[in-house]
Design a protein around this motif. Structure first.
Motif, short mmCIF file in Angstrom:
data_model
loop_
_atom_site.label_atom_id
_atom_site.label_comp_id
_atom_site.label_asym_id
_atom_site.label_seq_id
_atom_site.Cartn_x
_atom_site.Cartn_y
_atom_site.Cartn_z
N LEU A 19 0.03 4.77 1.24
CA LEU A 19 -1.16 4.62 2.07
C LEU A 19 -0.82 4.00 3.41
O LEU A 19 -1.37 4.39 4.43
CB LEU A 19 -2.19 3.76 1.34
N ARG B 212 -1.63 4.49 -7.34
CA ARG B 212 -2.82 4.31 -6.50
C ARG B 212 -3.90 3.49 -7.20
O ARG B 212 -4.60 2.69 -6.56
CB ARG B 212 -3.36 5.68 -6.09
N SER C 47 -7.26 8.01 -2.01
CA SER C 47 -6.19 8.11 -1.02
C SER C 47 -5.35 9.35 -1.26
O SER C 47 -5.48 10.03 -2.26
CB SER C 47 -5.31 6.85 -1.08
N PRO D 260 -8.97 7.33 -7.54
CA PRO D 260 -8.30 7.09 -6.26
C PRO D 260 -8.69 8.12 -5.22
O PRO D 260 -8.68 9.32 -5.47
CB PRO D 260 -6.81 7.21 -6.63
N SER E 149 0.82 -1.20 0.00
CA SER E 149 0.00 0.00 0.00
C SER E 149 0.85 1.25 0.00
O SER E 149 0.32 2.35 -0.04
CB SER E 149 -0.93 0.00 1.22
N THR F 232 0.66 11.02 -3.26
CA THR F 232 2.01 10.72 -2.77
C THR F 232 3.04 11.75 -3.17
O THR F 232 4.13 11.78 -2.62
CB THR F 232 2.47 9.36 -3.32
N GLU G 215 -5.34 0.01 -5.67
CA GLU G 215 -6.76 -0.12 -5.33
C GLU G 215 -7.44 -1.21 -6.16
O GLU G 215 -8.36 -1.88 -5.68
CB GLU G 215 -7.45 1.24 -5.53
N ASP H 152 1.95 9.05 -9.45
CA ASP H 152 1.05 8.87 -8.31
C ASP H 152 -0.27 8.19 -8.69
O ASP H 152 -0.67 7.20 -8.06
CB ASP H 152 0.76 10.23 -7.66
#
Length: 411
Positions: free
Chosen positions: A19, A57, A45, A43, A16, A48, A61, A53
């Motif tokens: 995350l 993600r 979350s 996404p 993750s 980053t 996911e 990024d």
């Protein structure tokens, strides 16, 4: 960051990445009967900060939606993930998920090609030679030799790249902030040198007053302490501090409902504390420093340590000023060399212009000479023609005279 401690307390694993790497050590078990979502949502979350990024993600996911992979993910440890053991489980991911991962990779390849082309064109437009090695690093998080399908190597590369990049992310941010602070202090000192004694004394007095004013603020709770969380519970959430419940508090601030407080959710908890110290309308408060303090608070909660050392030492500032002086000397030296080259080019241009004028004059004189010679030749030719005509006339006259003489003698 203390990755193993964070993972152990969160119950997450390294896959993750941001995350779980940047999660607060609090976790809530999700309902096991939650229905599967077939359609991948954008996404939710935290960003980053990596250039890949969204790709990172979305891959994470989507893999978490596969029952087999999600089960392996729960039972995996950090060493397994780093060694690529979890990546091999990709072969058992359902076909529809694999198809979606293939699509994500193709989209990422297309994005990277456009990015590389734009950077290449920009560098060539500025007259700079493109750094091909730097451009190729943009592809390190996937296997660009296979642009069509998402394979085990792609997942392995994504984990390795993201782990390395995220470990360096905070360090890079701190280095940039240190440079910002040293530049600010250097400029302040340089400005003082240009002032009179009286103005310098007033400026130093004002500077000290601003420092004292900035330090005079309400008590700031220790980041991540119960007092700090209770204050958020009371001030931001509007609840009675006597009813404070950690699980309820966590659920309220887990904005995306993923069962973990990620970086942005965690840093949002510090807003109230930071507002005690920083006010954008105050001259003495620097908002860049506020964001650095927010990052340090989050790191403290993650690492359970808080570095109280100054951002930079006096020796580091002197070294930074020496670097600035050397850079300025290099710039001045290059400017002087460029000026000499310009003067030399201007001198050569003048010589070339003089040569062009001389050549033009020579061509003009040569042209005149050619026209004069052509006229002389024409006159000579005409003279020869006249002489020839004259001789022919004499010859004809003689022939006629001889003819009449013969005729007369015959008669």
């Amino acid at each position: 960051m203390v990755w193993s401690k964070a993972l152990a307390r969160c119950g997450l694993v390294l896959l993750s990445l941001w995350l779980c790497i940047h999660s607060v050590p609090i976790s809530v078990e999700k309902a096991k009967d939650k229905p599967e979502v077939e359609q991948l949502e954008p996404p939710q979350s935290a960003d980053t900060g990596l250039h890949y990024d969204r790709y990172l993600r979305e891959v994470i996911e989507y893999l978490e939606k596969d029952p087999h992979f999600r089960e392996k993910l729960k039972n995996a440890n950090m060493d397994d993930i780093k060694q690529g053991k979890l990546s091999k489980e990709l072969d058992f991911v359902q076909h529809n998920f694999r198809t979606k991962l293939d699509e994500l990779k193709r989209e990422e390849m297309s994005r990277l090609r456009m990015l590389i082309k734009a950077k290449h064109d920009l560098r060539e437009g500025n007259g700079n030679t493109p750094d091909h090695q730097a451009l190729l690093k943009q592809f390190e998080h996937l296997n660009h030799m296979n642009p069509h399908t998402f394979e085990v190597e792609d997942l392995d590369r994504l984990i390795q790249s993201a782990t390395s990049d995220l470990e360096n992310y905070d360090k890079k941010h701190h280095d940039e902030f240190k440079r910002y602070e040293m530049t600010k202090e250097h400029e302040r000192r340089e400005r003082l040198k240009t002032m009179s004694e009286e103005d310098r004394r007033k400026e130093e007095q004002h500077y000290e007053e601003m420092k004292k004013k900035h330090a005079n603020h309400p008590k700031v709770n220790h980041p991540g302490s119960e007092d700090q969380l209770k204050e958020v519970w009371q001030e931001a959430d509007g609840l009675d501090p006597e009813d404070f419940d950690p699980k309820t508090f966590f659920k309220m601030h887990d904005s995306n409902g993923d069962g973990f407080l990620d970086e942005s959710e965690l840093e949002a908890l510090f807003t109230k504390e930071l507002e005690k110290v920083y006010d954008p309308t105050n001259e003495e408060d620097d908002m860049v420093e506020m964001e650095e303090e927010r990052l340090r608070m989050r790191e403290h909660v993650m690492n359970e340590t808080l570095d109280q050392n100054p951002v930079y030492t006096e020796e580091e500032l002197r070294e930074y000023e020496r670097q600035l002086a050397n850079e300025e000397n290099d710039i001045n030296t290059k400017a002087a060399e460029l000026q000499k080259q310009r003067e030399e080019l201007e001198r050569k241009q003048e010589e070339l212009n003089t040569q062009k004028l001389g050549l033009k004059q020579v061509n003009k004189e040569t042209s005149c000479c050619k026209r004069a010679k052509k006229g002389e030749i024409t006159l000579l030719f005409r003279s020869l023609q006249l002489q020839r005509t004259h001789r022919m006339a004499i010859h004809i006259s003689d022939s006629v005279s001889m003819y009449y003489a013969k005729e007369h003698s015959f008669l």
